[in-house]
Structures are given as C-alpha cells and as structure tokens.
Motif scaffolding. Sequence first.
Motif, PDB file in Angstrom:
ATOM      1  N   GLY A 186      11.550  13.062  -1.565  1.00 28.56           N
ATOM      2  CA  GLY A 186      10.594  14.026  -2.075  1.00 28.56           C
ATOM      3  C   GLY A 186       9.297  13.407  -2.541  1.00 28.56           C
ATOM      4  N   CYS A 187       9.350  12.195  -3.066  1.00 30.36           N
ATOM      5  CA  CYS A 187       8.143  11.515  -3.549  1.00 30.36           C
ATOM      6  C   CYS A 187       7.680  10.399  -2.612  1.00 30.36           C
ATOM      7  CB  CYS A 187       8.383  10.919  -4.935  1.00 30.36           C
ATOM      8  SG  CYS A 187       8.572  12.130  -6.260  1.00 30.36           S
ATOM      9  N   HIS A 188       8.619   9.718  -1.967  1.00 25.40           N
ATOM     10  CA  HIS A 188       8.282   8.513  -1.203  1.00 25.40           C
ATOM     11  C   HIS A 188       8.147   8.752   0.303  1.00 25.40           C
ATOM     12  CE1 HIS A 188       8.701   5.586  -4.516  1.00 25.40           C
ATOM     13  NE2 HIS A 188       9.609   6.418  -4.975  1.00 25.40           N
ATOM     14  N   SER A 189       8.247   9.997   0.752  1.00 28.91           N
ATOM     15  CA  SER A 189       8.084  10.267   2.184  1.00 28.91           C
ATOM     16  C   SER A 189       6.621  10.096   2.582  1.00 28.91           C
ATOM     17  CB  SER A 189       8.552  11.686   2.505  1.00 28.91           C
ATOM     18  OG  SER A 189       7.803  12.641   1.769  1.00 28.91           O
ATOM     19  N   GLN A 190       6.384  10.101   3.868  1.00 28.92           N
ATOM     20  CA  GLN A 190       5.019   9.933   4.356  1.00 28.92           C
ATOM     21  C   GLN A 190       4.138  11.066   3.839  1.00 28.92           C
ATOM     22  OE1 GLN A 190       4.519  10.335   8.596  1.00 28.92           O
ATOM     23  NE2 GLN A 190       6.129  11.874   8.787  1.00 28.92           N
ATOM     24  N   VAL A 191       2.873  10.754   3.625  1.00 23.71           N
ATOM     25  CA  VAL A 191       1.924  11.712   3.069  1.00 23.71           C
ATOM     26  C   VAL A 191       1.243  12.470   4.205  1.00 23.71           C
ATOM     27  CG1 VAL A 191      -0.220  11.929   1.748  1.00 23.71           C
ATOM     28  CG2 VAL A 191       1.570  10.355   0.992  1.00 23.71           C
ATOM     29  N   GLY A 192       1.108  13.784   4.042  1.00 22.61           N
ATOM     30  CA  GLY A 192       0.465  14.613   5.051  1.00 22.61           C
ATOM     31  C   GLY A 192      -1.045  14.638   4.886  1.00 22.61           C
ATOM     32  N   SER A 193      -1.700  15.425   5.716  1.00 24.17           N
ATOM     33  CA  SER A 193      -3.162  15.504   5.685  1.00 24.17           C
ATOM     34  C   SER A 193      -3.692  16.097   4.390  1.00 24.17           C
ATOM     35  CB  SER A 193      -3.653  16.344   6.872  1.00 24.17           C
ATOM     36  OG  SER A 193      -3.086  17.650   6.828  1.00 24.17           O
ATOM     37  N   ASP A 194      -2.825  16.823   3.651  1.00 22.34           N
ATOM     38  CA  ASP A 194      -3.251  17.407   2.379  1.00 22.34           C
ATOM     39  C   ASP A 194      -3.066  16.455   1.208  1.00 22.34           C
ATOM     40  OD1 ASP A 194      -0.498  17.354   2.284  1.00 22.34           O
ATOM     41  OD2 ASP A 194      -0.253  19.460   1.709  1.00 22.34           O
ATOM     42  N   GLY A 195      -2.600  15.235   1.494  1.00 20.71           N
ATOM     43  CA  GLY A 195      -2.415  14.249   0.437  1.00 20.71           C
ATOM     44  C   GLY A 195      -1.091  14.335  -0.279  1.00 20.71           C
ATOM     45  N   ASN A 196      -0.234  15.260   0.114  1.00 20.52           N
ATOM     46  CA  ASN A 196       1.067  15.434  -0.522  1.00 20.52           C
ATOM     47  C   ASN A 196       2.188  14.945   0.389  1.00 20.52           C
ATOM     48  OD1 ASN A 196       0.118  16.734  -2.923  1.00 20.52           O
ATOM     49  ND2 ASN A 196      -0.233  18.589  -1.717  1.00 20.52           N
ATOM     50  N   PRO A 197       3.329  14.561  -0.191  1.00 16.66           N
ATOM     51  CA  PRO A 197       4.441  14.084   0.639  1.00 16.66           C
ATOM     52  C   PRO A 197       4.984  15.197   1.523  1.00 16.66           C
ATOM     53  CG  PRO A 197       5.119  14.332  -1.658  1.00 16.66           C
ATOM     54  CD  PRO A 197       3.649  14.516  -1.633  1.00 16.66           C
ATOM     55  N   THR A 198       5.380  14.839   2.723  1.00 17.61           N
ATOM     56  CA  THR A 198       5.860  15.821   3.696  1.00 17.61           C
ATOM     57  C   THR A 198       7.352  16.089   3.579  1.00 17.61           C
ATOM     58  OG1 THR A 198       6.261  14.082   5.329  1.00 17.61           O
ATOM     59  CG2 THR A 198       4.074  15.128   5.336  1.00 17.61           C
ATOM     60  N   GLY A 199       8.054  15.197   2.870  1.00 18.42           N
ATOM     61  CA  GLY A 199       9.512  15.313   2.831  1.00 18.42           C
ATOM     62  C   GLY A 199      10.171  14.764   4.069  1.00 18.42           C
ATOM     63  N   GLN A 200       9.404  14.082   4.908  1.00 17.05           N
ATOM     64  CA  GLN A 200       9.914  13.541   6.159  1.00 17.05           C
ATOM     65  C   GLN A 200       9.804  12.012   6.166  1.00 17.05           C
ATOM     66  OE1 GLN A 200      11.279  15.652   8.410  1.00 17.05           O
ATOM     67  NE2 GLN A 200      10.771  17.346   7.028  1.00 17.05           N
ATOM     68  N   HIS A 201      10.658  11.408   6.970  1.00 17.24           N
ATOM     69  CA  HIS A 201      10.574   9.957   7.168  1.00 17.24           C
ATOM     70  C   HIS A 201       9.361   9.635   8.025  1.00 17.24           C
ATOM     71  CE1 HIS A 201      14.547   8.466   5.595  1.00 17.24           C
ATOM     72  NE2 HIS A 201      14.689   9.779   5.504  1.00 17.24           N
ATOM     73  N   PRO A 202       8.818   8.418   7.939  1.00 13.16           N
ATOM     74  CA  PRO A 202       9.310   7.262   7.195  1.00 13.16           C
ATOM     75  C   PRO A 202       8.981   7.362   5.699  1.00 13.16           C
ATOM     76  CG  PRO A 202       7.252   6.702   8.254  1.00 13.16           C
ATOM     77  CD  PRO A 202       7.596   8.078   8.721  1.00 13.16           C
ATOM     78  N   LEU A 203       9.693   6.565   4.924  1.00 12.01           N
ATOM     79  CA  LEU A 203       9.474   6.518   3.481  1.00 12.01           C
ATOM     80  C   LEU A 203       8.313   5.573   3.172  1.00 12.01           C
ATOM     81  CD1 LEU A 203      13.192   6.318   2.306  1.00 12.01           C
ATOM     82  CD2 LEU A 203      11.747   8.347   2.549  1.00 12.01           C
ATOM     83  N   SER A 204       7.148   5.934   3.681  1.00 18.11           N
ATOM     84  CA  SER A 204       5.984   5.040   3.575  1.00 18.11           C
ATOM     85  C   SER A 204       5.179   5.249   2.301  1.00 18.11           C
ATOM     86  CB  SER A 204       5.073   5.244   4.794  1.00 18.11           C
ATOM     87  OG  SER A 204       4.820   6.613   5.025  1.00 18.11           O
ATOM     88  N   GLY A 205       5.521   6.259   1.483  1.00 16.88           N
ATOM     89  CA  GLY A 205       4.872   6.446   0.194  1.00 16.88           C
ATOM     90  C   GLY A 205       3.390   6.747   0.302  1.00 16.88           C
ATOM     91  N   GLY A 206       2.661   6.424  -0.792  1.00 16.46           N
ATOM     92  CA  GLY A 206       1.221   6.621  -0.812  1.00 16.46           C
ATOM     93  C   GLY A 206       0.761   7.872  -1.530  1.00 16.46           C
ATOM     94  N   TRP A 207       1.693   8.622  -2.149  1.00 16.05           N
ATOM     95  CA  TRP A 207       1.329   9.852  -2.861  1.00 16.05           C
ATOM     96  C   TRP A 207       0.917   9.504  -4.283  1.00 16.05           C
ATOM     97  CZ3 TRP A 207       5.055  13.440  -5.779  1.00 16.05           C
ATOM     98  CH2 TRP A 207       4.407  14.602  -6.179  1.00 16.05           C
ATOM     99  N   ASN A 208      -0.302   9.911  -4.667  1.00 16.69           N
ATOM    100  CA  ASN A 208      -0.794   9.669  -6.026  1.00 16.69           C
ATOM    101  C   ASN A 208      -0.303  10.809  -6.920  1.00 16.69           C
ATOM    102  OD1 ASN A 208      -2.193   9.163  -8.413  1.00 16.69           O
ATOM    103  ND2 ASN A 208      -4.026   8.461  -7.345  1.00 16.69           N
ATOM    104  N   ILE A 209       0.818  10.584  -7.583  1.00 13.78           N
ATOM    105  CA  ILE A 209       1.437  11.629  -8.403  1.00 13.78           C
ATOM    106  C   ILE A 209       0.511  12.045  -9.538  1.00 13.78           C
ATOM    107  CG2 ILE A 209       3.396  12.202  -9.874  1.00 13.78           C
ATOM    108  CD1 ILE A 209       5.065  10.231  -8.326  1.00 13.78           C
ATOM    109  N   ALA A 210      -0.123  11.080 -10.196  1.00 17.62           N
ATOM    110  CA  ALA A 210      -0.974  11.392 -11.336  1.00 17.62           C
ATOM    111  C   ALA A 210      -2.117  12.319 -10.933  1.00 17.62           C
ATOM    112  CB  ALA A 210      -1.517  10.102 -11.955  1.00 17.62           C
ATOM    113  N   GLU A 211      -2.767  12.006  -9.840  1.00 12.47           N
ATOM    114  CA  GLU A 211      -3.880  12.827  -9.372  1.00 12.47           C
ATOM    115  C   GLU A 211      -3.396  14.207  -8.935  1.00 12.47           C
ATOM    116  OE1 GLU A 211      -7.498  12.639  -6.051  1.00 12.47           O
ATOM    117  OE2 GLU A 211      -5.877  11.176  -6.002  1.00 12.47           O
TER     118      GLU A 211
END
Length: 327
Positions: free
Chosen positions: A95-120
């Motif tokens: 939920g947090c570490h999945s790849q990030v989509g074009s909207d900047g939020n995690p997609t819930g899909q693999h790969p677990l590439s992360g990159g989501w800025n939770i604070a922002e």
Amino acid sequence: MIGNILVLILVLALVILFGWLTYRAVRAKKLWLKIVGGLLGGVMTLILAAMVFMGGKGIAATYFPDAPDAPDLAVVNTPEQIARGEYLVDIACVGCHSQVGSDGNPTGQHPLSGGWNIAEAEGFGFIGDMVTENLTPGGKLANYSDGELFRVLRYSIDQQGHELGMMAFLPYRELSNEDTEAIIAYLRSLPPVPTTGVTGDKMNFLGAVMSGAGLFGEAPPPAPAVVTAPPQGVNAEYGKYVATFGECRGCHGPDATGAPATSVSPAIPNPRPFVSELTLEQFTAVMRSGVKPDGHPFPETMPWQNASKMADDDLAALYAYLSALVE
C-alpha cells in the motif's frame, strides 16, 4: 541531521541573545522600557528555550535512539518462507511501497519501488519529507544485511542507526520473528528495480520540535527481541495478530478502539460498533469489496484493500477479534 543540529545551535544562540536583552531591559532606567522590553524579551526567551528543549529531545530520539544493534542473522530463504513473506508483504507493505503512479500516489501494484512522499501527500510536508523506500534489491535493500532489515522491521531503525518516523508508529514491531524473517526472504527474492529518487525521512527542525513535544501521538512501547505469533486459528487471539500485520492497529489504535487526532492526522473511529452489527459473511463481503451493506463505500482514507487480500480464515479471525469485548 547536521542541518537540524545547526538550527538547534542557532536557536540556542537566540535564547542567549534574548535572555541578555531581557536582562538589559529590566535594568533600564525608563519604566516603559522595563515593562515592555522585559515582557517581550522574556516571552521570546521562553518560547525559544522551549524550542531548544523540544527540538533537542526530538533530534536525540530520531538520530540517537535507544535501540539494540542489528542481530547477527542469516535468513534461510526457503520456498515456504518466501511464500509466507509474499502474503504478508502484499497485505502490509504494498500500500505504501508500491510503484508510484502519474498522480504521485502509490498504485498498489508491483514492483515495490517506493518513492511516495507520505508527508507531502497527507498534508504535513511542513515537517520535511517522508519518502517510502524501494523494497526491491535495486534500492537500499541491497546494502542491508538480513540483521539490519530485521532491525528496520522490529525497531524502526535504519542502517545509520536513525529512527524511521512513520515506521515507528506502525505495529510491525509486533510481528513474530518467524514472519519478520519471511518478509526479508521474500524481499530478497524480488528482481531488482533501480530507482534514482531520494528516499527515506528528511525531517526538518520544526518536525524535531513537534516530535519532542509529543505532537505526533504517543509512541509505542519498546519492542522485545523475540516475538512469537499465537497459533493460527479462527479466534480473537489470532485475530489480533491479523490486525497487526494487516495494519489495522496502526490506524485504529493498539486495541482497535479508535485513535485520537494528532497534529498531523485526524481522529480514527472505533471500528468495533460497526463490525458488531455485521455477520461474518457481511464482514467478509465488506472487506473484499470496500462497500458497506447500505451501499456506501468506505472513505478513501480506509485501506480496506489490505484486508481484501487476506485468506478467509484470517478474515474470520479478524472478525472474531473486532467482535470481541475489549478487556
């Protein structure tokens, strides 16, 4: 860390400056200067002194936490471990570490590439950045030993010995040693996905002050070195463990009775009254679909997708736990 320490030193210097100005003001010959200068200088001195105390406390807790060294550990990486780890990761981590989509939020899909800025994303970027890690061997994982990964999951301490802000408030410290090692085994089995973005926590001095003041909520108790899971079964005891790896207790509180609002998060409701009105079949349908019996969907803040991936027996155990009386 260096930047926050420099700011701390600067604020300490301001405390000394305003303290000296206050002293000069109260010794002035003009009465108005004594009163106005003394009050303003005194208030500023107290405010800055509080910032030094709370900021120093937050810096110490973040960069010099009281946690054990990484254990000397070598995970076996058996097929059974990897399968169990995949199950847990797909519920707890994707939920947090999945790849990030074009909207900047995690997609819930693999790969677990992360990159989501939770604070922002969650509206508290004013305290700095909290960017989820790449959990594939293409990220920092490749440079961590199994013991260091174990310490991340059990104690929320990274390779540099710094506390991980968000992870420190999640219940994964209560995962059993066996399940923690299973997660490590599965993450090691993933194909590497290189990423170039900066990840990890970059908390600023304001964040340190707020942390030191306890404005992020009550920190959980220290984690033990050894955790054993209760026997699997459709009962409340094991259901509490399901609520742990399902991250229910991270949001809804340690007893899943709701959590108060903090400076960076709203209050989380008690789910037990709602669950008590459902049958097991209704509860399972709600958790699988994200839609309540009245046809209304869960709010976007409810990560029901975690529970939707649970095995039937685990969902039944979770239902038993949320339906049980709280001691």
